[in-house]
Motif scaffolding. Sequence first.
Motif, PDB file in Angstrom:
ATOM      1  N   GLY A   1      33.398 -29.254  -3.447  1.00 41.28           N
ATOM      2  CA  GLY A   1      34.445 -29.423  -4.441  1.00 41.28           C
ATOM      3  C   GLY A   1      35.725 -28.680  -4.131  1.00 41.28           C
ATOM      4  O   GLY A   1      36.452 -28.275  -5.052  1.00 41.28           O
TER       5      GLY A   1
ATOM      6  N   SER B   1      34.801 -28.288 -11.262  1.00 42.09           N
ATOM      7  CA  SER B   1      35.611 -27.084 -11.210  1.00 42.09           C
ATOM      8  C   SER B   1      36.358 -26.883 -12.521  1.00 42.09           C
ATOM      9  O   SER B   1      36.911 -27.831 -13.079  1.00 42.09           O
ATOM     10  CB  SER B   1      36.611 -27.161 -10.061  1.00 42.09           C
ATOM     11  OG  SER B   1      37.466 -26.030 -10.083  1.00 42.09           O
TER      12      SER B   1
ATOM     13  N   ASN C   1      36.502 -35.049 -11.344  1.00 45.74           N
ATOM     14  CA  ASN C   1      36.089 -33.698 -11.689  1.00 45.74           C
ATOM     15  C   ASN C   1      35.046 -33.800 -12.786  1.00 45.74           C
ATOM     16  O   ASN C   1      35.327 -34.259 -13.882  1.00 45.74           O
ATOM     17  CB  ASN C   1      37.300 -32.891 -12.173  1.00 45.74           C
ATOM     18  CG  ASN C   1      36.950 -31.439 -12.463  1.00 45.74           C
ATOM     19  OD1 ASN C   1      35.797 -31.033 -12.343  1.00 45.74           O
ATOM     20  ND2 ASN C   1      37.943 -30.657 -12.849  1.00 45.74           N
TER      21      ASN C   1
ATOM     22  N   ALA D   1      41.442 -34.667 -12.103  1.00 47.53           N
ATOM     23  CA  ALA D   1      41.106 -34.818 -10.690  1.00 47.53           C
ATOM     24  C   ALA D   1      42.339 -34.781  -9.803  1.00 47.53           C
ATOM     25  O   ALA D   1      42.256 -34.464  -8.625  1.00 47.53           O
ATOM     26  CB  ALA D   1      40.367 -36.129 -10.469  1.00 47.53           C
TER      27      ALA D   1
END
Length: 390
Positions: free
Chosen positions: A160, A190, A224, A233
Amino acid sequence: MNTCSSGKCSFTRLQPTLRSLSALALLQFIPGQASAVNRTWGGSDSIDFEAPANWTALPSNNLTSDIGVFSGVLTTYQPQLSASRSISGLLFSTSTGGWTLGSGSGANVLTLGGSGISTTGQTSGTNSLSGNLAIGAAQTWAAGTGGTLLITGSVTGIGGFPLTVNSTGNLGSVILSPAAGNNVSLTGASNSNFFLIARSGGLLVLGGDGVSAPVTTSVNTIVNNSTGSTYGAMAITGGGAVRVNSGTWNLGDLAKNGGSDYFSGSLEVRGGEISFNGARYLAAGSITVSGGSLKITNTGSIYSNGGKFSLGSVGSSGTAMMTVTSGNVDLAQANGGNSIGTAIGTKVHQSGGTFSNGITPGGGTNGGTATTFTIGHSGMTSTGSGATLT
């Protein structure tokens, strides 16, 4: 190690230490990977990336030690991976471009560390990477002014880590246009960053236009999936520029929930399809649709904006503008929530194409209502769920 006997000392390690200091002079101070050393491709033996005879020294197979450098006159042998491996980064410094890097006969993958990819100094031409790439650390891909970095292999994320495209002083184009069977897939969780960030300098192109780069038919995903994250994202910030030409791009949320500075550039849709799960707090940027399709789908990740759409919002430093001249804008699955105010009607200008508006207005202290919510130029008003405005 120093040794002393009978009052006399010998310093037998002095010469190796000097050699080490000489090596330090070769270090390239690239953001995110200050300790990586240049290893230059000579291409004198074969196309084999793994052949030591093709390098000043074969780059170490890890994410931190070495940068593969491609400089000077193009060699007859262009590098091809003969096995999957890792490297800190790639540097293409031939001013006219023209280097190629492929995956060889198999599905070999080159995993990149913090040095990323740079074509600083390139003033024309195209450096092409048809090999498969993996993002193994936070990094930047920057194209030199006047040059092009073309990625036609697959791009995947590991862990990520965010990918930033372009930087100040690099005004070239980075084109992601996966060939048949390849795609871009950056998926992670995240609470502290985006996974694709376009900054000022140069242009990020999603899908070739068939003229300057081959088109793509790939379905690509950047999302995300972090529970409770306010980060989407994708960010287009600091005057960054993104253009969509071909392919399908499912990018999760655009910008940040509650952040006014994460859409301050431009998004241009000329072809293909780009869809977001939500897009709000769009500040001082601009959206132009002259072909293809722009959608708010409210599918996939729902942790950030959850299908909400707004051109600016409370606390924003500015309000984005949307211009539609052709193509399709589809907000049929969007939800006004608490992010759309009545001013949006003056921020959308349409002279062609279609505008499908199924937004449910209202909700929250900043929301519009069924009687005040408008979209499009003056006099253009939503007529209900799924209405097509022309």
